[in-house]
Scaffold this active site. Structure first.
Site, mmCIF file in Angstrom:
data_model
loop_
_atom_site.group_PDB
_atom_site.id
_atom_site.type_symbol
_atom_site.label_atom_id
_atom_site.label_comp_id
_atom_site.label_asym_id
_atom_site.label_seq_id
_atom_site.Cartn_x
_atom_site.Cartn_y
_atom_site.Cartn_z
ATOM 1 N N GLN A 1 -7.787 -0.502 3.046
ATOM 2 C CA GLN A 1 -8.683 -1.097 4.053
ATOM 3 C C GLN A 1 -9.983 -1.613 3.445
ATOM 4 O OE1 GLN A 1 -8.220 -1.708 7.306
ATOM 5 N NE2 GLN A 1 -6.196 -0.780 7.420
ATOM 6 N N GLY B 1 0.805 -1.214 0.000
ATOM 7 C CA GLY B 1 0.000 0.000 0.000
ATOM 8 C C GLY B 1 0.840 1.267 0.000
ATOM 9 N N SER C 1 -3.225 -3.570 -0.698
ATOM 10 C CA SER C 1 -2.125 -4.284 -0.055
ATOM 11 C C SER C 1 -2.571 -5.668 0.394
ATOM 12 C CB SER C 1 -1.647 -3.467 1.149
ATOM 13 O OG SER C 1 -0.670 -4.190 1.856
ATOM 14 N N ALA C 2 -1.781 -6.698 0.043
ATOM 15 C CA ALA C 2 -2.197 -8.086 0.288
ATOM 16 C C ALA C 2 -2.327 -8.447 1.765
ATOM 17 C CB ALA C 2 -1.213 -9.040 -0.391
ATOM 18 N N HIS C 3 -1.444 -7.890 2.617
ATOM 19 C CA HIS C 3 -1.464 -8.351 4.012
ATOM 20 C C HIS C 3 -2.665 -7.829 4.795
ATOM 21 C CE1 HIS C 3 0.088 -4.881 6.513
ATOM 22 N NE2 HIS C 3 0.499 -4.461 5.338
ATOM 23 N N THR D 1 12.831 -7.865 -10.557
ATOM 24 C CA THR D 1 12.322 -9.225 -10.687
ATOM 25 C C THR D 1 11.136 -9.407 -9.757
ATOM 26 O OG1 THR D 1 14.534 -9.953 -11.251
ATOM 27 C CG2 THR D 1 12.984 -11.670 -10.547
ATOM 28 N N CYS E 1 1.449 2.426 12.869
ATOM 29 C CA CYS E 1 2.663 3.139 12.483
ATOM 30 C C CYS E 1 3.019 4.208 13.504
ATOM 31 C CB CYS E 1 2.485 3.787 11.118
ATOM 32 S SG CYS E 1 1.488 2.816 9.985
ATOM 33 N N ASN F 1 -8.470 3.748 8.011
ATOM 34 C CA ASN F 1 -7.876 2.652 8.776
ATOM 35 C C ASN F 1 -8.037 2.794 10.281
ATOM 36 O OD1 ASN F 1 -6.000 4.773 7.773
ATOM 37 N ND2 ASN F 1 -4.597 3.888 9.245
#
Ligand SMILES: *Cc1c(COP(=O)(O)O)cnc(C)c1O
Length: 380
Positions: free
Chosen positions: A180, A72, A200-202, A238, A326, A152
């Site tokens: 979110q 993100g 964002s995947a997590h 990569t 954060c 969030n």
């Protein structure tokens, strides 16, 4: 040490076993580089493009509109810095809100250091951006607007579709941080009038360190990382193959289950909120009462310090959060709680519980009991 009761799904979510299983081959046997010409590399290329298709399908977009990133924060930085940067001949004015994630706010501050002008819109008591306020802030030299989909901290869902309609035809790029929201609430890029969207995947049970940026067809996208030409020359390096495969699997699962998970979490959230408000004296809800993310409960407890409350809650096995992860560790009131003008006796006692697919009524009941006990101790 793990949490007995995990109430911090907005900070991160646990990797699903199915996702881990989907990733495993690409961590071991299938290690080919997608840019090579032999069969093992070609297989990696195919699985990357399949993942792009699965992700596009989950948000009703075209595969060419999906660019893989490291998460993100990167997606937000890419748009704020580079899209606004590429438009500097047209103008140097950016509009955002006071309650954005730091990945947006700090990027905007960086743009200010380069001579850009940024308007940080006020929000109402629920954390809502008002479309009329936004319209009044538009200028001749405005080139980019960035307003998040779901907050969030307090969970408020912003009127992104309405804002997008307002901006239509004005030649202003519209970005939304939907980190979110993706996997939590239905999103159709075919219908939502936004140009750029961060995910964002997590945050939806995928792996950490991988995400995507949605970019509507024909919109400007300056290269972010220069090098080997991956991601159609826009983002070299990569590819994080296992991470991307995991993200696609996690998002497919989240999208497939949403019709069950979302209403269940909304009911649980309402039950949780009502009991807190009724059973603990001097407590108030932050964020919009119903235009909010399914699993988010954010409350302020009067005359209590959230940092102390979190420590006591952890002793009861409950992991929650004050402000955003954060900025935790510092007892300063978060910029979001500030922006919605929570009164000073309440603001330091602001605490966030965020539920996810593993959360059930038993966890909520235990959290309520822990809250009652801990608040009583602190007020003792
Ligand atoms: C978590 C989060 C981010 C940052 O995403 P990362 O993948 O952790 O970099 C950005 N915006 C919002 C709203 C978030 O919740």
């Amino acid at each position: 040490m793990s949490c007995k009761i995990y109430m911090d799904h907005a900070a991160t979510t646990e990797l699903l076993p199915e996702v881990k299983k989907a990733m495993e081959p690409y961590l071991m046997d299938e290690f080919g580089n997608a840019s090579t010409s032999y069969e093992m590399g070609k297989k990696t290329r195919r699985v990357l493009e399949e993942s792009r298709e699965r992700i596009a399908a989950a948000v009703d977009a075209h595969p060419e509109e999906i660019f893989f990133t490291s998460g993100g924060s990167e997606s937000d930085n890419w748009v704020i810095k580079n899209v606004a940067g590429a438009k500097k001949k047209t103008g140097k004015h950016i509009i955002t809100s006071k309650i954005e994630h730091h990945a947006v706010l700090r990027s905007c501050e960086y743009m200010e250091s380069l001579g850009y002008d940024v308007t940080y819109l006020d929000v109402d008591e629920y954390g809502m951006v008002d479309t009329k306020t936004l319209r009044d802030a538009l200028r001749e030299d405005t080139t980019l607007v960035s307003i998040m989909t779901g907050n969030n901290e307090i969970g408020t869902i912003e009127p992104v579709a309405e804002i997008g309609k307002e901006l239509k035809g004005k030649g202003i790029a519209f970005h939304t941080d939907a980190v979110q929201a993706v996997g939590q609430i239905p999103l159709s890029m075919a219908r939502l009038p936004v140009d750029y969207l961060s995910a964002s995947a997590h945050k939806f049970h995928g792996p950490k360190g991988v995400g995507f940026l949605y970019v509507r067809k024909d919109r400007d996208l300056p290269s972010f990382i220069h090098g080997g030409g991956q991601e159609r020359g826009k983002r070299a390096g990569t590819e994080n193959v296992a991470g991307i495969v995991g993200m696609a699997e996690a998002l497919s699962i989240a999208a497939g289950e949403m019709h069950l998970t979302r209403p269940r979490l909304v009911r649980l959230r309402n039950y949780f909120t009502e009991r807190l408000l009724h059973e603990i004296p001097d407590i108030r809800l932050n964020g919009h009462p119903y235009k909010r993310l399914p699993g988010n409960v954010n409350v302020s407890v009067k005359d209590v310090d959230a940092t102390s409350l979190l420590i006591l809650l952890e002793e009861e096995g409950v992991c929650a959060s004050a402000g955003s992860a954060c900025s935790s560790g510092q007892t300063r009131v978060s910029h979001v709680i500030d922006a919605i003008q929570v009164p000073s006796e309440w603001a330091p006692g602001s605490i966030r519980f965020t539920m996810g697919r593993q959360t059930g009524k038993a966890e909520v009941d235990a959290t309520i009991n822990a809250m009652k006990k801990c608040v009583q101790i602190l007020r003792g």
